[in-house]
Scaffold this active site. Structure first.
Site, PDB file in Angstrom:
ATOM      1  N   TYR A  48      -2.362  -0.210  10.546  1.00 26.79           N
ATOM      2  CA  TYR A  48      -2.511  -0.862   9.236  1.00 26.79           C
ATOM      3  C   TYR A  48      -1.224  -0.717   8.425  1.00 26.79           C
ATOM      4  CZ  TYR A  48      -3.800  -1.364   4.315  1.00 26.79           C
ATOM      5  OH  TYR A  48      -3.830  -1.729   2.993  1.00 26.79           O
TER       6      TYR A  48
ATOM      7  N   THR B  64       0.795  -1.228   0.000  1.00 21.69           N
ATOM      8  CA  THR B  64       0.000   0.000   0.000  1.00 21.69           C
ATOM      9  C   THR B  64       0.828   1.279   0.000  1.00 21.69           C
ATOM     10  OG1 THR B  64      -1.568   1.245   1.364  1.00 21.69           O
ATOM     11  CG2 THR B  64      -0.142  -0.248   2.531  1.00 21.69           C
TER      12      THR B  64
HETATM   13  N1  LIG Z   1      -8.504  -1.082  -1.301  1.00 25.50           N
HETATM   14  C1  LIG Z   1      -7.570  -0.151  -1.360  1.00 25.50           C
HETATM   15  O1  LIG Z   1      -7.873   1.041  -1.464  1.00 25.50           O
HETATM   16  C2  LIG Z   1      -6.115  -0.539  -1.323  1.00 25.50           C
HETATM   17  C3  LIG Z   1      -5.130   0.457  -1.440  1.00 25.50           C
HETATM   18  C4  LIG Z   1      -3.781   0.074  -1.432  1.00 25.50           C
HETATM   19  C5  LIG Z   1      -3.445  -1.252  -1.289  1.00 25.50           C
HETATM   20  N2  LIG Z   1      -4.422  -2.186  -1.152  1.00 25.50           N
HETATM   21  C6  LIG Z   1      -4.052  -3.606  -1.001  1.00 25.50           C
HETATM   22  O2  LIG Z   1      -4.513  -4.276  -2.150  1.00 25.50           O
HETATM   23  C7  LIG Z   1      -4.884  -5.611  -1.824  1.00 25.50           C
HETATM   24  C8  LIG Z   1      -6.248  -5.936  -2.414  1.00 25.50           C
HETATM   25  O3  LIG Z   1      -7.196  -4.982  -1.968  1.00 25.50           O
HETATM   26  P1  LIG Z   1      -8.725  -5.082  -2.387  1.00 25.50           P
HETATM   27  O4  LIG Z   1      -9.253  -3.690  -2.404  1.00 25.50           O
HETATM   28  O5  LIG Z   1      -8.891  -5.950  -3.573  1.00 25.50           O
HETATM   29  O6  LIG Z   1      -9.310  -5.808  -1.092  1.00 25.50           O
HETATM   30  P2  LIG Z   1     -10.695  -6.566  -0.917  1.00 25.50           P
HETATM   31  O7  LIG Z   1     -11.633  -6.250  -2.014  1.00 25.50           O
HETATM   32  O8  LIG Z   1     -11.120  -6.350   0.489  1.00 25.50           O
HETATM   33  O9  LIG Z   1     -10.227  -8.085  -1.092  1.00 25.50           O
HETATM   34  C9  LIG Z   1      -9.453  -8.724  -0.135  1.00 25.50           C
HETATM   35  C10 LIG Z   1      -9.885 -10.165  -0.117  1.00 25.50           C
HETATM   36  O10 LIG Z   1      -9.096 -10.823   0.876  1.00 25.50           O
HETATM   37  C11 LIG Z   1      -9.933 -11.694   1.568  1.00 25.50           C
HETATM   38  N3  LIG Z   1      -9.435 -11.960   2.901  1.00 25.50           N
HETATM   39  C12 LIG Z   1      -9.328 -11.112   3.951  1.00 25.50           C
HETATM   40  N4  LIG Z   1      -8.829 -11.765   5.015  1.00 25.50           N
HETATM   41  C13 LIG Z   1      -8.632 -13.043   4.619  1.00 25.50           C
HETATM   42  C14 LIG Z   1      -8.143 -14.192   5.262  1.00 25.50           C
HETATM   43  N5  LIG Z   1      -7.789 -14.182   6.548  1.00 25.50           N
HETATM   44  N6  LIG Z   1      -8.033 -15.347   4.548  1.00 25.50           N
HETATM   45  C15 LIG Z   1      -8.415 -15.388   3.262  1.00 25.50           C
HETATM   46  N7  LIG Z   1      -8.907 -14.341   2.596  1.00 25.50           N
HETATM   47  C16 LIG Z   1      -9.014 -13.176   3.282  1.00 25.50           C
HETATM   48  C17 LIG Z   1     -11.290 -11.011   1.635  1.00 25.50           C
HETATM   49  O11 LIG Z   1     -12.248 -12.002   1.846  1.00 25.50           O
HETATM   50  P3  LIG Z   1     -13.736 -11.656   2.334  1.00 25.50           P
HETATM   51  O12 LIG Z   1     -14.425 -11.299   1.069  1.00 25.50           O
HETATM   52  O13 LIG Z   1     -14.217 -12.928   2.916  1.00 25.50           O
HETATM   53  O14 LIG Z   1     -13.604 -10.541   3.318  1.00 25.50           O
HETATM   54  C18 LIG Z   1     -11.354 -10.349   0.276  1.00 25.50           C
HETATM   55  O15 LIG Z   1     -11.983 -11.182  -0.662  1.00 25.50           O
HETATM   56  C19 LIG Z   1      -4.751  -5.715  -0.303  1.00 25.50           C
HETATM   57  O16 LIG Z   1      -3.516  -6.316   0.000  1.00 25.50           O
HETATM   58  C20 LIG Z   1      -4.726  -4.284   0.183  1.00 25.50           C
HETATM   59  O17 LIG Z   1      -3.962  -4.121   1.365  1.00 25.50           O
HETATM   60  C21 LIG Z   1      -5.754  -1.875  -1.175  1.00 25.50           C
END
Ligand SMILES: NC(=O)c1ccc[n+]([C@@H]2O[C@H](COP(=O)([O-])OP(=O)(O)OC[C@H]3O[C@@H](n4cnc5c(N)ncnc54)[C@H](OP(=O)(O)O)[C@@H]3O)[C@@H](O)[C@H]2O)c1
Length: 286
Positions: free
Chosen positions: A123, A99
């Site tokens: 975080y 991130t």
């Molecule tokens: N979103 C942002 O703005 C942002 C910005 C910068 C970086 N990132 C990084 O980008 C990555 C992807 O983000 P995203 O927005 O695609 O996130 P997201 O839509 O929340 O997807 C994350 C997925 O991980 C799953 N998950 C969470 N905990 C878990 C566990 N213990 N075991 C297995 N699966 C688990 C969630 O499952 P559930 O559906 O069951 O909850 C969800 O499907 C992350 O690493 C995040 O830190 C995100």
């Protein structure tokens, strides 16, 4: 390549599947593999024997991480340690997503991969810990920092994404206040997934910044959402001091896709163009 995608229900996990269609992809949701169950995760991945493990999972409710640091470190650091060990044992490649929040936001120009992180929240610290583990211990990895993700699957963990939250609030006739002092680059997960798919066959391992191009404040992003969606919204700017979120966010976390550019691989379009594409892509489902 045989690829295991962890977090397959998430925004990025969802859009990676079509982007990697030419590979043998196994999408894995939390129901199939909970990454905090270390032994089961290890056993299942060893049995599956992928060439590439793509970890999009995270505990990224930024404010909740302040009160649940154990969970933040378990998902964002210790589970990553477990995954990189399996990756090494399989002689596979790990792609791990991090991130823009690893930076403190004191910069006045976009952060390159060479910039020194200084995280401000639980975080951000937990994500940086995951980064350090990957960089110290994983033999073959792509570590991808990105920013402000939104995608068609909506963020499961956060319950919607920023674009959908804004549209829903406007449709309910709510007055909307959005911070105008945090500068970011909103990034469409379809674009990020496509960029990851371009990079992974090249074996140019290491740290990458991957965001759409340009920058804006969250308030400016909200203005663009309403303008492009042709929605009248009662939107006003506010400041982080007034908004008072529990976790401190960087005031400026724009990333430069420097490594992609050096390698001639940067295919990221401007955030405004990406937003227009997102709104068009989701249009039939509105
Ligand atoms: N979103 C942002 O703005 C942002 C910005 C910068 C970086 N990132 C990084 O980008 C990555 C992807 O983000 P995203 O927005 O695609 O996130 P997201 O839509 O929340 O997807 C994350 C997925 O991980 C799953 N998950 C969470 N905990 C878990 C566990 N213990 N075991 C297995 N699966 C688990 C969630 O499952 P559930 O559906 O069951 O909850 C969800 O499907 C992350 O690493 C995040 O830190 C995100």
């Amino acid at each position: 390549m045989k690829i295991a995608i962890l977090g397959a229900n998430g925004q990025l996990g969802h859009d990676l599947q079509p982007a990697l269609h030419s590979h043998d992809v196994t999408p894995l949701t939390r129901n199939e593999i909970d990454v905090t169950n270390f032994s089961r995760t290890r056993d299942l991945l060893l049995e599956m024997c992928p060439d590439l493990i793509l970890n999009t999972t995270a505990y990224h409710r930024v404010d909740d991480c302040e009160t649940h640091p154990e969970l933040a470190y378990q998902v964002n650091a210790l589970a990553v340690l477990n995954l990189l060990r399996v990756t090494n044992d399989l002689d596979a490649v790990l792609i791990h997503i991090s991130t823009d929040y690893v930076f403190d936001g004191a910069a006045k120009q976009p952060y390159t991969e060479d910039a020194v992180p200084f995280p401000l929240s639980v975080y951000a610290n937990s994500k940086l810990s995951g980064e350090f583990l990957v960089r110290a211990l994983c033999k073959k990895y792509f570590l991808v920092r990105t920013c402000g993700l939104y995608g068609r699957a909506g963020s499961q963990g956060k319950g919607g994404n920023f674009v959908e939250t804004m549209i829903a609030k406007a449709k309910r006739g709510e007055s909307i206040r959005v911070v105008n002092d945090q500068v970011v680059t909103p990034t469409y997960t379809v674009d990020l997934a496509h960029q990851i798919a371009q990079v992974l066959p090249l074996e140019q391992y290491g740290l990458y910044h991957m965001t759409n191009e340009g920058s804006c404040t969250w308030y400016e992003f909200a203005c663009a959402i309403f303008q492009l969606s042709e929605i009248d919204a009662a939107l006003t700017p506010t400041t982080s001091d007034v908004y008072k979120a529990p976790a401190i966010r960087p005031r400026y976390s724009v990333l430069e896709n420097a490594r992609l550019k050096q390698l001639g691989l940067n295919e990221m379009r401007h955030w405004r163009e990406a937003l227009a594409a997102y709104l068009k892509d989701k249009a039939p489902h509105r």
